[in-house]
Enzyme design. Structure first.
Site, PDB file in Angstrom:
ATOM      1  N   GLY A  63       0.829  -1.192   0.000  1.00  0.00           N
ATOM      2  CA  GLY A  63       0.000   0.000   0.000  1.00  0.00           C
ATOM      3  C   GLY A  63       0.865   1.244   0.000  1.00  0.00           C
ATOM      4  O   GLY A  63       2.094   1.171   0.037  1.00  0.00           O
ATOM      5  N   LYS A  64       0.222   2.397  -0.018  1.00  0.00           N
ATOM      6  CA  LYS A  64       0.974   3.646  -0.058  1.00  0.00           C
ATOM      7  C   LYS A  64       1.904   3.793   1.139  1.00  0.00           C
ATOM      8  O   LYS A  64       2.999   4.333   1.029  1.00  0.00           O
ATOM      9  CB  LYS A  64      -0.002   4.827  -0.122  1.00  0.00           C
ATOM     10  CG  LYS A  64      -0.773   4.895  -1.433  1.00  0.00           C
ATOM     11  CD  LYS A  64      -1.743   6.070  -1.455  1.00  0.00           C
ATOM     12  CE  LYS A  64      -2.546   6.078  -2.749  1.00  0.00           C
ATOM     13  NZ  LYS A  64      -3.524   7.193  -2.788  1.00  0.00           N
TER      14      LYS A  64
END
Length: 377
Positions: A244-245
């Site tokens: 994920g980010k």
């Protein structure tokens, strides 16, 4: 002719997971001398991000994934933006209505929520078809249009994940067209793929759970199924969750701006979850086109390894000729270096090339070639 597509939603930047899907679809098409298509699935207007479409195009072009048809270049099946294809979806929806396989949803969101709560109280999964109206009104476009499912099992083959048999219990009366007039992804992508003659649907494994409903729609619409290939997730560096980010799923353009080469990004992304069965670790674009195979994509998640990316970038930098390196390095020189002749900068590059891991290392590695030494007396 083999025709593949990459169909992102313009809802943000393009990170390595999306790029890998695009790259694999591109390689399948190029290997067969087919066509690779870019299409924007922009029917969720609430999530759309201004400038995202342009950014997605820039990202693909920056690392050398060229498409043959798309929103900015056109093609025989234009338009390639879903919000510009609403008439297409209404025509196909009418076919389902006429066949008794779609109906207007007369319930308010509050009523649907009550149905959910009833199912929860009964300790069973919520299925809208359990509350299907006996005499739905004629669809006038202001209500959601739902698919009238006929629960049954389906079998299908996935080029990566293998053979599946679905359960009839999971089929439901999914929404085809929302009350705002826009189709859902579940409906629109099937219509677009059919009309654009897409032969291979390559996408992330998160869509596997929706496959029973998709297969039911193909059948109800009388459409031939394409070949399916669902890509496993890219995992974080620890390998314990989807990247994920927060774990470093950066914008692919940030890597380019940070001094990573396009050929590095292609080779690194392609080899996350795929190899050709040899010890080879680094591939040129031409080698990827020649050697890639969906059959050799692994089923388990691929770990994102930043150290391997850095090592690979150093390898590709060393492979550049001095003239090529000089061209690529121009953006990264510090201001003081830009005042010096090109011949001098090339001499400096020749000395620094073997030590560069990214082009952004240039200032730190070469500053003493351009600055007067400090006099400490």
């Amino acid at each position: 002719m083999i025709r593949t597509r990459f169909a992102p939603s313009p809802t943000g930047f393009l990170h390595v997971g999306g790029i890998r899907t695009a790259l694999f679809a591109f390689l399948v098409a190029r290997q067969a001398e087919g066509k690779f298509i870019l299409r924007f699935e922009d029917t969720d207007k609430k999530r759309e991000v201004a400038g995202s479409a342009e950014h997605l195009i820039s990202s693909l072009k920056a690392i050398g994934i060229e498409y043959d048809e798309g929103p900015d270049i056109g093609g025989p099946y234009a338009p390639y933006i879903q919000s510009q294809r609403l008439d297409h979806y209404k025509q196909w929806a009418q076919k389902l209505i006429d066949a008794g396989r779609a109906y207007a949803d007369p319930y308010t969101p509050e009523q649907v929520q009550q149905f959910r709560e009833q199912s929860q109280a009964a300790k069973k999964a919520f299925l809208y078809r359990d509350y299907r109206p006996a005499s739905p009104p004629k669809w006038d476009g202001t209500q959601p249009l739902r698919f009238k499912s006929e629960p049954k099992s389906y079998t299908y083959h996935d080029e990566v994940m293998g053979d599946f048999t679905t359960s009839p219990e999971v089929l439901d009366d999914i929404i085809l067209i929302k009350s705002d007039g826009y189709p859902t992804y579940n409906f629109a992508h099937i219509i677009d793929d059919a009309e654009m003659q897409i032969t291979h649907v390559i996408r992330g494994q998160e869509f596997i759970s929706s496959m029973p409903n998709y297969l039911a729609l193909y059948e109800a619409l009388g459409l031939e199924r394409p070949i399916f290939a669902h890509m496993p997730h890219i995992m974080n560096e620890q390998g314990n969750k989807k990247l994920g980010k927060r774990d470093g799923a950066k914008d692919v353009l940030d890597y380019i701006r940070g001094g990573y080469l396009p050929e590095t990004m292609l080779s690194f992304i392609a080899t996350m979850g795929w190899n050709d069965g040899t010890e080879q670790e680094v591939f040129t674009k031409d080698e990827l086109i020649q050697k890639f195979s969906l059959a050799k994509v692994q089923r388990s998640g691929a770990r994102f390894d930043e150290k391997r990316l850095l090592w690979m970038n150093g390898h590709f930098i060393r492979e550049l000729s001095l003239d090529e390196l000089a061209d690529r390095a121009e953006y990264f020189w510090p201001e003081i270096a830009k005042k010096h002749p090109e011949s001098y900068k090339k001499h400096v590059l020749a000395l620094a090339q073997d030590r560069l891991k990214t082009l952004s290392d240039l200032p730190a590695l070469t500053s003493y070639f351009f600055e007067e030494p400090a006099q400490n007396w």
